[in-house]
Scaffold this motif. Structure first.
Motif, PDB file in Angstrom:
ATOM      1  N   THR A 107       4.255  -6.721 -15.598  1.00  0.00           N
ATOM      2  CA  THR A 107       3.189  -6.861 -15.663  1.00  0.00           C
ATOM      3  C   THR A 107       2.171  -5.602 -16.179  1.00  0.00           C
ATOM      4  OG1 THR A 107       2.893  -9.298 -15.632  1.00  0.00           O
ATOM      5  CG2 THR A 107       0.946  -8.396 -16.433  1.00  0.00           C
ATOM      6  N   VAL A 108       1.716  -5.044 -17.784  1.00  0.00           N
ATOM      7  CA  VAL A 108       0.966  -3.992 -17.611  1.00  0.00           C
ATOM      8  C   VAL A 108      -0.745  -4.540 -18.101  1.00  0.00           C
ATOM      9  CG1 VAL A 108       2.908  -2.340 -17.819  1.00  0.00           C
ATOM     10  CG2 VAL A 108       1.984  -3.499 -20.038  1.00  0.00           C
ATOM     11  N   ALA A 109      -0.882  -5.256 -18.490  1.00  0.00           N
ATOM     12  CA  ALA A 109      -2.072  -5.331 -18.696  1.00  0.00           C
ATOM     13  C   ALA A 109      -2.528  -7.101 -18.687  1.00  0.00           C
ATOM     14  CB  ALA A 109      -2.693  -4.817 -19.648  1.00  0.00           C
ATOM     15  N   THR A 110      -4.071  -7.407 -18.572  1.00  0.00           N
ATOM     16  CA  THR A 110      -3.888  -8.954 -18.667  1.00  0.00           C
ATOM     17  C   THR A 110      -4.976  -8.942 -19.320  1.00  0.00           C
ATOM     18  OG1 THR A 110      -2.699  -9.197 -16.494  1.00  0.00           O
ATOM     19  CG2 THR A 110      -4.430 -10.853 -17.281  1.00  0.00           C
ATOM     20  N   ALA A 111      -5.346 -10.023 -19.826  1.00  0.00           N
ATOM     21  CA  ALA A 111      -6.265 -10.220 -20.634  1.00  0.00           C
ATOM     22  C   ALA A 111      -6.867 -11.851 -19.938  1.00  0.00           C
ATOM     23  CB  ALA A 111      -6.346 -10.478 -22.398  1.00  0.00           C
ATOM     24  N   GLU A 112      -7.908 -12.294 -20.170  1.00  0.00           N
ATOM     25  CA  GLU A 112      -9.018 -13.980 -19.926  1.00  0.00           C
ATOM     26  C   GLU A 112      -9.322 -14.703 -20.724  1.00  0.00           C
ATOM     27  OE1 GLU A 112      -9.840 -13.974 -16.004  1.00  0.00           O
ATOM     28  OE2 GLU A 112      -7.842 -13.777 -14.820  1.00  0.00           O
ATOM     29  N   TRP A 113      -9.834 -15.545 -21.390  1.00  0.00           N
ATOM     30  CA  TRP A 113     -10.142 -16.238 -22.028  1.00  0.00           C
ATOM     31  C   TRP A 113     -10.929 -17.850 -21.810  1.00  0.00           C
ATOM     32  CZ3 TRP A 113      -8.456 -19.595 -27.078  1.00  0.00           C
ATOM     33  CH2 TRP A 113      -9.025 -19.556 -27.565  1.00  0.00           C
ATOM     34  N   ARG A 114     -11.725 -17.902 -21.569  1.00  0.00           N
ATOM     35  CA  ARG A 114     -12.873 -18.950 -21.776  1.00  0.00           C
ATOM     36  C   ARG A 114     -12.842 -19.376 -22.557  1.00  0.00           C
ATOM     37  NH1 ARG A 114     -13.224 -20.525 -17.025  1.00  0.00           N
ATOM     38  NH2 ARG A 114     -13.952 -18.574 -15.142  1.00  0.00           N
ATOM     39  N   TYR A 115     -11.829 -20.294 -23.199  1.00  0.00           N
ATOM     40  CA  TYR A 115     -11.639 -20.775 -24.999  1.00  0.00           C
ATOM     41  C   TYR A 115     -13.367 -21.996 -24.752  1.00  0.00           C
ATOM     42  CZ  TYR A 115      -9.330 -24.033 -22.176  1.00  0.00           C
ATOM     43  OH  TYR A 115      -8.410 -24.606 -21.237  1.00  0.00           O
TER      44      TYR A 115
END
Length: 159
Positions: A107-115
């Motif tokens: 894993t090189v980057a992580t995004a998070e989304w509170r839909y």
């Protein structure tokens, strides 16, 4: 309210697909002319109550993911359809949807989304965009995206 969980899903990342009659155009990135991008599509992510894998509570359909180089920065975008035509409506209150961008298994980057809340009886388009920290080398090498299992809350709305 009940707690539910998604199953992990993943996709390969590559160039955006060309325009073709009979297939919808890619929804992300929102402006392909702004820079090179990596694109992937996941057919669905459904959320299930513990022990009820045959009956999803709600879901996200036709998930499109893109990372785009915009000058010296990078932008993450996601588009999907919230599927509220299952057993209820759902919320990301307990845990955001996580998107891991990977080079192989690293894993090189992580995004998070509170839909937003997926409403019962609705099929709504959902979008999200945010800057993401990446190196140029990682951007060139990213080849897949993983959506690990996450928790959600649901309200059962059976008639």
């Amino acid at each position: 309210m009940v707690e539910c969980r998604s199953l992990p899903q993943m996709c390969l990342l590559g160039p955006m697909p060309p325009r073709t009659p009979g297939r919808s155009d890619a929804q992300v990135p929102s402006d392909a002319s702004r820079g090179e991008s990596k694109y992937g599509r996941i057919p669905f992510v459904y959320f299930y109550q513990e022990g009820l894998k045959a009956d999803p509570t709600f879901g996200l359909l036709d998930i499109e993911i893109a990372i785009q180089r915009r000058g010296a920065a990078y932008q993450f975008e996601i588009y999907c359809i919230g599927d509220g035509y299952q057993s209820g409506h759902g919320s990301s209150a307990p845990q955001p949807l996580s998107i891991e961008f990977r080079v192989g298994a690293r894993t090189v980057a992580t995004a998070e989304w509170r839909y937003p809340t997926i409403l019962n009886g609705h099929m709504d388009a959902l979008t999200f965009s945010a800057p993401i920290e990446l190196t140029e080398g990682d951007f060139r090498e990213i080849d897949n995206a993983l959506l690990p299992s996450v928790c959600a809350e649901a309200t059962i709305c059976l008639e």
